[in-house]
Each structure stands twice: as structure tokens, then as C-alpha cells.
Design an enzyme around this catalytic site. Structure first.
Site, PDB file in Angstrom:
ATOM      1  N   GLY A  12       0.845  -1.192   0.000  1.00 21.51           N
ATOM      2  CA  GLY A  12       0.000   0.000   0.000  1.00 21.51           C
ATOM      3  C   GLY A  12       0.881   1.244   0.000  1.00 21.51           C
ATOM      4  O   GLY A  12       0.494   2.296   0.506  1.00 21.51           O
ATOM      5  N   SER A  14       1.670   3.307  -2.226  1.00 19.12           N
ATOM      6  CA  SER A  14       1.254   4.497  -2.984  1.00 19.12           C
ATOM      7  C   SER A  14       0.085   5.185  -2.274  1.00 19.12           C
ATOM      8  O   SER A  14      -0.415   6.194  -2.740  1.00 19.12           O
ATOM      9  CB  SER A  14       0.821   4.089  -4.400  1.00 19.12           C
ATOM     10  N   GLY A  15      -0.330   4.641  -1.147  1.00 21.27           N
ATOM     11  CA  GLY A  15      -1.599   5.066  -0.533  1.00 21.27           C
ATOM     12  C   GLY A  15      -1.502   6.271   0.381  1.00 21.27           C
ATOM     13  O   GLY A  15      -0.430   6.839   0.634  1.00 21.27           O
ATOM     14  N   LEU A  17      -2.351   6.544   3.753  1.00 26.10           N
ATOM     15  CA  LEU A  17      -1.734   6.388   5.076  1.00 26.10           C
ATOM     16  C   LEU A  17      -0.214   6.504   4.977  1.00 26.10           C
ATOM     17  O   LEU A  17       0.433   7.191   5.772  1.00 26.10           O
ATOM     18  CB  LEU A  17      -2.110   5.029   5.689  1.00 26.10           C
ATOM     19  N   ARG A  46      -0.506  -1.595  -6.709  1.00 19.85           N
ATOM     20  CA  ARG A  46      -0.836  -2.020  -8.068  1.00 19.85           C
ATOM     21  C   ARG A  46      -0.300  -1.094  -9.147  1.00 19.85           C
ATOM     22  O   ARG A  46       0.204  -1.548 -10.159  1.00 19.85           O
ATOM     23  CB  ARG A  46      -2.355  -2.093  -8.223  1.00 19.85           C
ATOM     24  N   LYS A 148      -5.233  -1.255  11.733  1.00 19.15           N
ATOM     25  CA  LYS A 148      -6.604  -1.630  11.988  1.00 19.15           C
ATOM     26  C   LYS A 148      -7.422  -1.536  10.712  1.00 19.15           C
ATOM     27  O   LYS A 148      -6.984  -0.861   9.791  1.00 19.15           O
ATOM     28  CB  LYS A 148      -7.201  -0.725  13.056  1.00 19.15           C
ATOM     29  N   ASP A 177      -2.334   0.472  17.190  1.00 17.53           N
ATOM     30  CA  ASP A 177      -3.466   1.263  17.643  1.00 17.53           C
ATOM     31  C   ASP A 177      -2.838   2.630  17.863  1.00 17.53           C
ATOM     32  O   ASP A 177      -2.112   2.824  18.837  1.00 17.53           O
ATOM     33  CB  ASP A 177      -4.047   0.719  18.943  1.00 17.53           C
ATOM     34  N   HIS A 178      -3.069   3.563  16.950  1.00 14.58           N
ATOM     35  CA  HIS A 178      -2.246   4.780  16.988  1.00 14.58           C
ATOM     36  C   HIS A 178      -2.469   5.593  18.267  1.00 14.58           C
ATOM     37  O   HIS A 178      -1.631   6.389  18.635  1.00 14.58           O
ATOM     38  CB  HIS A 178      -2.427   5.628  15.725  1.00 14.58           C
ATOM     39  N   LYS A 182       0.303   7.897  21.183  1.00 20.26           N
ATOM     40  CA  LYS A 182       0.167   9.294  21.612  1.00 20.26           C
ATOM     41  C   LYS A 182       0.847   9.501  22.966  1.00 20.26           C
ATOM     42  O   LYS A 182       0.694   8.701  23.882  1.00 20.26           O
ATOM     43  CB  LYS A 182      -1.311   9.693  21.693  1.00 20.26           C
ATOM     44  N   HIS A 240      -9.409   1.962  20.233  1.00 18.42           N
ATOM     45  CA  HIS A 240      -8.856   3.116  20.943  1.00 18.42           C
ATOM     46  C   HIS A 240      -9.417   3.268  22.363  1.00 18.42           C
ATOM     47  O   HIS A 240      -8.666   3.428  23.317  1.00 18.42           O
ATOM     48  CB  HIS A 240      -9.101   4.418  20.171  1.00 18.42           C
ATOM     49  N   LYS A 338     -18.920  11.318  15.560  1.00 22.11           N
ATOM     50  CA  LYS A 338     -18.556  12.243  14.492  1.00 22.11           C
ATOM     51  C   LYS A 338     -19.495  13.436  14.604  1.00 22.11           C
ATOM     52  O   LYS A 338     -20.612  13.316  15.130  1.00 22.11           O
ATOM     53  CB  LYS A 338     -18.759  11.577  13.127  1.00 22.11           C
TER      54      LYS A 338
HETATM   55  C1  BG6 Z   1      -9.184   6.272  13.390  1.00 18.00           C
HETATM   56  C2  BG6 Z   1     -10.615   6.151  12.962  1.00 18.00           C
HETATM   57  O1  BG6 Z   1      -8.718   5.049  13.911  1.00 18.00           O
HETATM   58  O2  BG6 Z   1      -9.073   7.283  14.379  1.00 18.00           O
HETATM   59  C3  BG6 Z   1     -11.146   7.476  12.452  1.00 18.00           C
HETATM   60  O3  BG6 Z   1     -10.720   5.169  11.942  1.00 18.00           O
HETATM   61  C4  BG6 Z   1     -10.901   8.579  13.469  1.00 18.00           C
HETATM   62  O4  BG6 Z   1     -12.539   7.370  12.142  1.00 18.00           O
HETATM   63  C5  BG6 Z   1      -9.453   8.574  13.940  1.00 18.00           C
HETATM   64  O5  BG6 Z   1     -11.195   9.802  12.871  1.00 18.00           O
HETATM   65  C6  BG6 Z   1      -9.231   9.546  15.097  1.00 18.00           C
HETATM   66  O6  BG6 Z   1      -7.862   9.640  15.389  1.00 18.00           O
HETATM   67  P1  BG6 Z   1      -7.227  10.966  15.991  1.00 18.00           P
HETATM   68  O7  BG6 Z   1      -5.809  10.633  16.232  1.00 18.00           O
HETATM   69  O8  BG6 Z   1      -7.411  12.024  14.944  1.00 18.00           O
HETATM   70  O9  BG6 Z   1      -8.002  11.304  17.221  1.00 18.00           O
END
Ligand code: BG6
Length: 479
Positions: A12, A14-15, A17, A46, A148, A177-178, A182, A240, A338
Site C-alpha cells: 500500500g 502508494s496510498g 496512510l 498495483r 486496523k 493502535d495509533h 500518543k 482506541h 462524528k
Molecule cells: C481512526 C478512525 O482510527 O481514528 C477514524 O478510523 C478517526 O474514524 C481517527 O477519525 C481519530 O484519530 P485521531 O488521532 O485524529 O483522534
């Protein structure tokens, strides 16, 4: 910083992320000297790109972060592109040969990082080919990094895990899990270690309730297709929110090693009180955004790639309980939505009046503000902890501490290169959190929701307030 060596293979490459997060993160490691001469990055996808074109896209992705053209160009010389069809064995052989060649060229120590920045439905296929075409190296390490979502329920997560684990044992797997990258989340363990009174107060005897909010002002933007398969519960709570709860509610680990931390986290998640269908109705609330009060914003059902009758939730609030000794009886209120009034990720710990026995003012609230990034801080009763001047919470001393923090992806890639699993999710934890989420989802799937049920720019459906009022509590963050 000590220099690391590795060949990265980014599926991925070229994507979005990769360009938005990974290349800037790798570049910051390059600026810091952690990546220097002995690394290469192979981007695969691809589209038939040349190395030159790929490098140009990499440089463009860095332009917001730096203007040192020479340095960016030198960095980009480590990038190579290999066009790739995930189902074609030949392409894996080409990839393997290119990786070996680059390993020689840059003297990269036979270390490989396989990074899955592709659609989740390809995770298993790619892993199987890594095995059958013999991409893994001897003599160095092989590490699989996986984004994820890790499955969409326990059954699919198990299937995915089985196919990955045939190729990569658990100690070679790094599930991102980003939120765990943090700084504020990572600091929680340090704060607990350094403030014995705060730590002593962290249990059901002294805590009235804990609230975790991940609020966003944006809608689903251009991710309607993905979101339709997910919804807020899977997108934010399973991963998260659960991991944030893990950091604050796990027993104190014996030390801050990956092994010790994951042991207490796994135990905590194993004690989640999984809800019965009837309980889902009273303990969880779901919502979907409508337009705003002026009719300017798009309702979720009008977004691109979203079904006009979609029953997918863009808002969730819930009341979670654990049965372990430490937390039995304390509600954990969680919510994520959201199109809320603001971007705000935070943890609010509301103490009861017994904390006065520990020298803490009765009914004190401690809040960790995680997002927005420039709003990082810790509050005691709404006041910055440095000014609040209460003895039980001292750390860190300097306000700029959080401002100079590494970005989540940068910090996570450093961990991957160091072989440190502490900030990644383990399979045992995921099994418990999926089991919990599945019980909610299954009940929701048999009941027709009354959507849309909240206006864009508001705090979500009213039922989310009632959820707390019932217990005599209320949300700390209330716009
Ligand atoms: C992602 C979700 O894991 O986390 C998104 O898929 C969400 O929908 C995002 O917007 C939020 O992350 P952060 O770091 O901007 O709070």
C-alpha cells in the site's frame, strides 16, 4: 540516536496512510539520525510507478514538515517502487529479490519490516505469500506491522489471526493502535508510577466513575465506504477506547516492560462484564448524525458511498463495567461521535468524597486531554495541574513537555525497530474486547434504530446524558 538498519516493505506504498503518516515519520527518524545509511523502503501497490515518480511523491509528502530540499532528496534515494498484484506469486519473488538486493546495497542487516498499509481484506493473502514465496530472511529479524481494523468481530479477527500466525508468530507481530503512540496515553503509566497517592486512589473505593470521550467535529469525509462496514463502535470503542481504559485502569505492572504491562492489561480485559441482550438496551446508546441546525451540513445518509437508509452509527455511548477486584462497581462511561461540537479526546476521572482520606479534595476530577494535539494537558477540577497545586499529582514539571512529543507514528516505528511491544495490542486483549463489542453489535443488528437522531454540531442523542443521570452522574466534557 543509534542508527537502525532495516528494509521496509510497505504494502500500500502508494496510498494515503503511507504518504500522510509513514513517510513523514520515517523522515523524522532520518532527521534524528536513527535512520541514516543502512535502510531502504520498498513501496508496493498495483499502479505502475517508477522509482523516480515514487520518490517525488515521497518528497511531496514531506513538504509540510521541512524545507531542506537536499536532505529530503537524499532521504528519497532510499525509496524504491515495485508494482505488485497481491495475488500474483511472481510479484512476491520480484519483491524478495529486490529486498535482498537493497539489503546488500545498504548493508541493512537482513532485517525486514513488512508493513500492511493496505485494505484489510488483503492482510491474510499477503501474509500467506510472504510464507510461500519465502520472503522472510534468516540472520536478521522479520516484523509484521498491521493496521486496523483487525477483523470486524471475534470470528473474523480469529480467522485473520490464524492466517497471520501461520507466518508470523505473535512476537513478530506489531498491531497498531495509533492512540497507544500518543504521548499523553504513554505518559499515563509514568504518571501512575510517580504519584503514589494518585495510584492509591485509582480503584472503585475512591473513584466514582471514569469517562473516556473521543469526540470529533468532522463527519466521515471520504471514508463512507469503509465506515459503512464499521460504525463508531467498531471504529473507536473496540480499539482506541478500550486501550485507553487499559492504560488507566490496568493494575500497576511490576515494571514498564511489554510483558508486565500486557499481563495486567490482558487480565483487565478478561474481566469485562459482557452484556446480555437486554442490558445492551439500557447500557448502550447509538446515534447517527443529521444535517446541522441550519441545514448546511450533509446528513450521514447523504454522504458519498453511504446507503440512503443506512443504520450504521456515527455516535456511540456506553456504560462499561469490570468484575475484577479493583474496579467492580465503578462505571466506565465511554462515548465517541462524528460531528460533535469539537475535536476532543479526553479521559475524566471523577473521584468520590472518600478521597479526602488520602488528602485529596473530595469529588476531585482529574482530566487528561489527549486531543487536539496542541491542547495537551492535565486538569484538576478544570484547572491546569501546575496551577491547581495539589500534591497528589505532580508530573511533568514543564508545560512544553507534551509540545515537544514525537508524533504517534514516529514513536511507534521507533518501538518496532527496537522490537518493543509495549505500545501495541496483543491477540489475547483483542479477543476479550471483540467479545465485548460483539455482544453489543449483535443486539443492535436485530433492532431497527431510529436514525438520524442527532444534529451535526451537537453532543449526540439525549439518551447519552440519561445514561449517566440514572447513576446520579454527568459528563464532564459538555460543550
Ligand atoms: C481512526 C478512525 O482510527 O481514528 C477514524 O478510523 C478517526 O474514524 C481517527 O477519525 C481519530 O484519530 P485521531 O488521532 O485524529 O483522534
Amino acid at each position: 540516536a543509534t542508527e537502525k538498519s532495516a528494509v521496509f516493505i510497505i504494502f500500500g506504498g502508494s496510498g494515503d496512510l503511507a504518504h500522510r503518516k509513514l513517510y513523514p515519520a520515517l523522515y523524522r527518524l532520518y532527521q534524528a539520525g536513527m535512520l541514516k545509511d543502512h535502510f531502504a523502503v520498498i513501496g508496493t501497490a498495483r499502479r505502475p510507478w517508477s522509482d523516480e515518480y515514487f520518490r517525488e511523491t515521497v518528497i511531496t509528502s514531506l513538504e509540510d514538515f521541512d524545507d531542506d530540499k537536499e536532505k529530503m532528496t537524499a532521504f528519497a534515494q532510499h525509496f524504491f517502487y515495485q508494482s505488485h498484484n497481491v495475488n500474483d506469486s511472481e510479484h512476491y519473488i520480484a519483491l524478495k529479490e529486490l529486498a535482498a538486493k537493497l539489503d546488500d546495497k545498504f548493508d541493512a542487516g537482513h532485517n525486514r519490516v513488512y508493513y500492511m498499509a493496505i485494505a484489510p481484506r488483503f492482510f491474510g493473502t499477503v501474509a500467506e505469500h510472504i510464507k510461500s514465496e519465502g520472503l522472510k530472511t534468516d540472520g536478521g529479524y522479520n516484523r509484521l506491522v498491521i493496521e486496523k481494523p483487525f477483523g470486524r468481530d471475534l470470528a473474523s479477527a480469529t480467522e485473520l489471526n490464524d492466517s497471520l500466525s501461520r507466518v508470523f508468530p505473535e512476537d513478530e507481530v506489531y498491531r497498531i493502535d495509533h492512540y497507544l503512540g500518543k504521548k499523553m496515553i504513554q505518559e499515563i503509566s509514568n504518571i501512575r508510577m510517580k504519584n503514589p497517592t494518585f495510584e492509591e486512589a485509582l480503584n472503585s473505593k475512591y473513584v466514582s466513575n471514569i469517562q473516556v470521550t473521543l469526540g470529533e467535529s468532522l463527519g466521515v469525509e471520504d471514508r463512507g465506504g469503509y465506515y459503512e462496514t464499521s460504525g463508531a463502535l467498531r471504529d473507536m470503542v473496540q480499539n482506541h477506547i478500550m486501550q485507553i481504559i487499559g492504560s488507566i485502569a490496568m493494575d500497576k505492572p511490576e515494571e514498564l516492560s511489554a510483558e508486565a504491562v500486557h499481563k495486567v492489561k490482558t487480565d483487565l480485559f478478561a474481566s469485562l462484564k459482557v452484556l446480555q441482550p437486554e442490558e445492551v438496551k439500557t447500557e448502550f446508546v447509538r446515534g447517527q448524525y443529521d444535517t446541522d441546525n441550519l441545514g448546511d451540513q450533509k446528513a450521514y445518509r447523504d454522504e458519498d458511498n453511504v446507503d440512503e437508509n443506512s443504520n450504521i452509527e456515527t455516535y456511540v455511548a456506553g456504560r462499561i463495567e469490570f468484575s475484577d477486584d479493583r474496579w467492580n462497581g465503578t462505571p466506565f462511561y465511554v462515548r465517541s461521535g462524528k460531528r460533535m461540537p469539537a475535536k476532543s479526546s479526553r479521559i475524566d476521572i471523577v473521584f468520590n468524597d472518600k478521597v479526602k482520606d488520602l488528602g485529596i479534595k473530595p469529588n476531585t476530577t482529574v482530566s487528561f486531554l489527549i486531543e487536539p494535539e496542541d491542547g495537551h494537558s492535565i486538569l484538576i477540577n478544570g484547572i491546569d495541574y501546575l496551577e491547581a497545586n495539589q500534591d497528589f499529582l505532580k508530573f511533568p514539571e514543564d508545560k512544553t513537555y507534551f509540545d515537544n512529543a514525537r508524533e504517534a507514528y514516529e514513536s511507534l516505528i521507533i518501538d518496532i525497530l527496537a522490537g518493543d511491544h509495549v505500545h501495541f495490542t496483543l491477540w489475547d486483549e483483542l479477543q476479550s474486547t471483540w467479545k465485548y463489542i460483539d455482544a453489543v453489535r449483535e443486539q443492535w443488528d436485530v433492532e431497527e434504530p431510529d436514525f438520524p437522531n442527532y444534529l451535526s454540531g451537537t453532543m449526540g442523542p439525549e439518551a447519552a446524558d440519561t445514561l449517566l443521570e440514572r447513576d446520579g452522574n454527568s459528563w464532564v466534557w459538555d460543550d
